[in-house]
Scaffold this motif. Structure first.
Motif, PDB file in Angstrom:
ATOM      1  N   UNK A 195      -0.185 -26.473   0.507  1.00  0.00           N
ATOM      2  CA  UNK A 195      -0.308 -25.663  -0.707  1.00  0.00           C
ATOM      3  C   UNK A 195      -0.673 -24.223  -0.357  1.00  0.00           C
ATOM      4  N   UNK A 196      -1.735 -24.039   0.425  1.00  0.00           N
ATOM      5  CA  UNK A 196      -2.164 -22.691   0.794  1.00  0.00           C
ATOM      6  C   UNK A 196      -1.109 -21.967   1.629  1.00  0.00           C
ATOM      7  N   UNK A 197      -0.542 -22.686   2.585  1.00  0.00           N
ATOM      8  CA  UNK A 197       0.436 -22.042   3.462  1.00  0.00           C
ATOM      9  C   UNK A 197       1.681 -21.627   2.690  1.00  0.00           C
ATOM     10  N   UNK A 198       2.188 -22.520   1.854  1.00  0.00           N
ATOM     11  CA  UNK A 198       3.406 -22.209   1.095  1.00  0.00           C
ATOM     12  C   UNK A 198       3.188 -21.036   0.154  1.00  0.00           C
ATOM     13  N   UNK A 199       2.065 -21.047  -0.563  1.00  0.00           N
ATOM     14  CA  UNK A 199       1.786 -19.972  -1.513  1.00  0.00           C
ATOM     15  C   UNK A 199       1.617 -18.632  -0.807  1.00  0.00           C
ATOM     16  N   UNK A 200       0.793 -18.590   0.234  1.00  0.00           N
ATOM     17  CA  UNK A 200       0.528 -17.318   0.917  1.00  0.00           C
ATOM     18  C   UNK A 200       1.766 -16.811   1.650  1.00  0.00           C
ATOM     19  N   UNK A 201       2.518 -17.714   2.280  1.00  0.00           N
ATOM     20  CA  UNK A 201       3.714 -17.289   3.013  1.00  0.00           C
ATOM     21  C   UNK A 201       4.780 -16.741   2.076  1.00  0.00           C
ATOM     22  N   UNK A 210       3.915 -13.028   0.824  1.00  0.00           N
ATOM     23  CA  UNK A 210       4.054 -11.952   1.805  1.00  0.00           C
ATOM     24  C   UNK A 210       5.547 -11.665   1.992  1.00  0.00           C
ATOM     25  N   UNK A 211       6.013 -10.469   1.660  1.00  0.00           N
ATOM     26  CA  UNK A 211       7.454 -10.180   1.746  1.00  0.00           C
ATOM     27  C   UNK A 211       8.039 -10.396   3.136  1.00  0.00           C
ATOM     28  N   UNK A 212       7.270 -10.082   4.174  1.00  0.00           N
ATOM     29  CA  UNK A 212       7.764 -10.219   5.552  1.00  0.00           C
ATOM     30  C   UNK A 212       7.955 -11.684   5.917  1.00  0.00           C
ATOM     31  N   UNK A 213       6.946 -12.508   5.630  1.00  0.00           N
ATOM     32  CA  UNK A 213       7.067 -13.927   5.972  1.00  0.00           C
ATOM     33  C   UNK A 213       8.042 -14.634   5.046  1.00  0.00           C
ATOM     34  N   UNK A 214       8.090 -14.197   3.775  1.00  0.00           N
ATOM     35  CA  UNK A 214       9.044 -14.810   2.841  1.00  0.00           C
ATOM     36  C   UNK A 214      10.481 -14.592   3.318  1.00  0.00           C
ATOM     37  N   UNK A 215      10.751 -13.393   3.827  1.00  0.00           N
ATOM     38  CA  UNK A 215      12.094 -13.102   4.322  1.00  0.00           C
ATOM     39  C   UNK A 215      12.455 -14.003   5.498  1.00  0.00           C
ATOM     40  N   UNK A 216      11.431 -14.392   6.265  1.00  0.00           N
ATOM     41  CA  UNK A 216      11.680 -15.224   7.446  1.00  0.00           C
ATOM     42  C   UNK A 216      11.916 -16.689   7.076  1.00  0.00           C
ATOM     43  N   UNK A 217      11.240 -17.159   6.020  1.00  0.00           N
ATOM     44  CA  UNK A 217      11.342 -18.585   5.676  1.00  0.00           C
ATOM     45  C   UNK A 217      12.286 -18.854   4.505  1.00  0.00           C
TER      46      UNK A 217
END
Length: 297
Positions: A116-122, A125-132
């Motif tokens: 839950x925490x990892x999915x929400x925070x990732x 974040x625009x940088x990590x969202x672009x990666x995943x």
């Protein structure tokens, strides 16, 4: 990274053995103790499960680091407390029973809180969202993370607790063996993994290590501040500080190698965390040794 699917199986087994070995000594009284001192346990869990992941998100937004490093930081921050926190707390004359209680609860609920925490925070974040995201280098499946946690954490944890609480005599006999063999196997795995990727580690040693030291310092500060806000005595304060500052980076590394395609920067963050949080914990122990907690303070 120099990594193949065989590593996934080996590391999964090693981590499961480590969790199982620790769970053999985990008694139900550890959970009962949470009810006996709810404020202290709640303070530590709030610091670990709420503040650390979301403060880490803010740090990644401000620093604008490479996506893999930020993902590694977010995953470590979302992980439950590490089992070595109990030993460090004991050496630092903190409340060991409280430390064990918080580790037990955070580990048990990690099946929910980590993804839950990892999915929400990732995703925030625009940088990590672009990666995943679908067009990025990684495809993150929250359901697969949960499945990985069930295999790496929940099953060995529950099995070890069952034997430790209901087949106590047998558990006492096998505990030393499982703790020694799992720790030795994990050490050998790390040596092989690091040796096979030595150039990558050396090339990134300075930069990633500084980030990890800073991140760990922030975690320790969060733990100490949350304990002060909840007006905890010195022994509890030390336990909470260590618990929030020592994450289960071994579990994070296992997830990275099995669920995140062994992303190099993520693996480096988790690996360096596993080394540094022991060093920072021992530094605190050395500092606290000359300042024993005063009864009632």
């Amino acid at each position: 990274m120099n990594y193949n699917n065989d590593y996934q199986i080996v590391l999964g087994l090693v981590l499961a053995l480590m969790i199982f070995g620790v769970a053999l000594e985990l008694r139900f009284i550890a959970f009962k103790a949470v009810l006996q001192r709810p404020v202290a346990a709640l303070a530590g869990l709030i610091g670990q499960v709420v503040f650390l992941p979301w403060v880490t998100l803010l740090i990644t937004l401000v620093l604008d680091l490479p996506a893999g490093i930020e993902l590694g930081m977010l995953l470590v921050a979302a992980s439950p407390g590490g089992n070595l926190s109990n030993i460090i707390t004991h050496l630092g004359k903190g409340n060991t029973a409280l430390s064990v209680s918080m580790t037990a609860v955070s580990s048990l609920f990690a099946i929910i809180t980590l993804p839950l925490n990892f999915t929400l925070t990732a995703n925030l974040n625009p940088v990590t969202y672009a990666m995943i995201s679908g067009s990025g280098d990684l495809r993150i499946d929250s359901l697969m993370i949960v499945k990985g946690l069930i295999v790496l954490l929940l099953i060995p944890l529950l099995l070890g607790m069952f034997l430790g609480n209901f087949v106590t005599g047998f558990a006492h006999k096998i505990t030393p063996f499982f703790k020694r063999i799992s720790s030795f196997a994990f050490l050998i795995f790390l040596v092989v993994a690091v040796g096979g990727n030595w150039k990558i580690f050396l090339d990134n040693l300075g930069f990633v290590f500084v980030i990890v030291v800073f991140h760990n310092f922030i975690a320790l500060v969060i733990g100490n501040l949350i304990a002060r806000v909840f007006l905890q005595n010195e022994a509890n304060k030390r336990a909470i500080t260590i618990e929030v500052g020592m994450q289960n980076s071994g579990l994070a590394l296992g997830l990275i190698l099995t669920q995140f395609q062994a992303e190099p920067n993520m693996a480096l963050v988790a690996a360096f965390w596993g080394i540094w949080h022991i060093i920072s914990g021992l530094i605190l122990v050395a500092y606290w040794k000359s300042r024993p907690p005063v009864e009632g303070n």
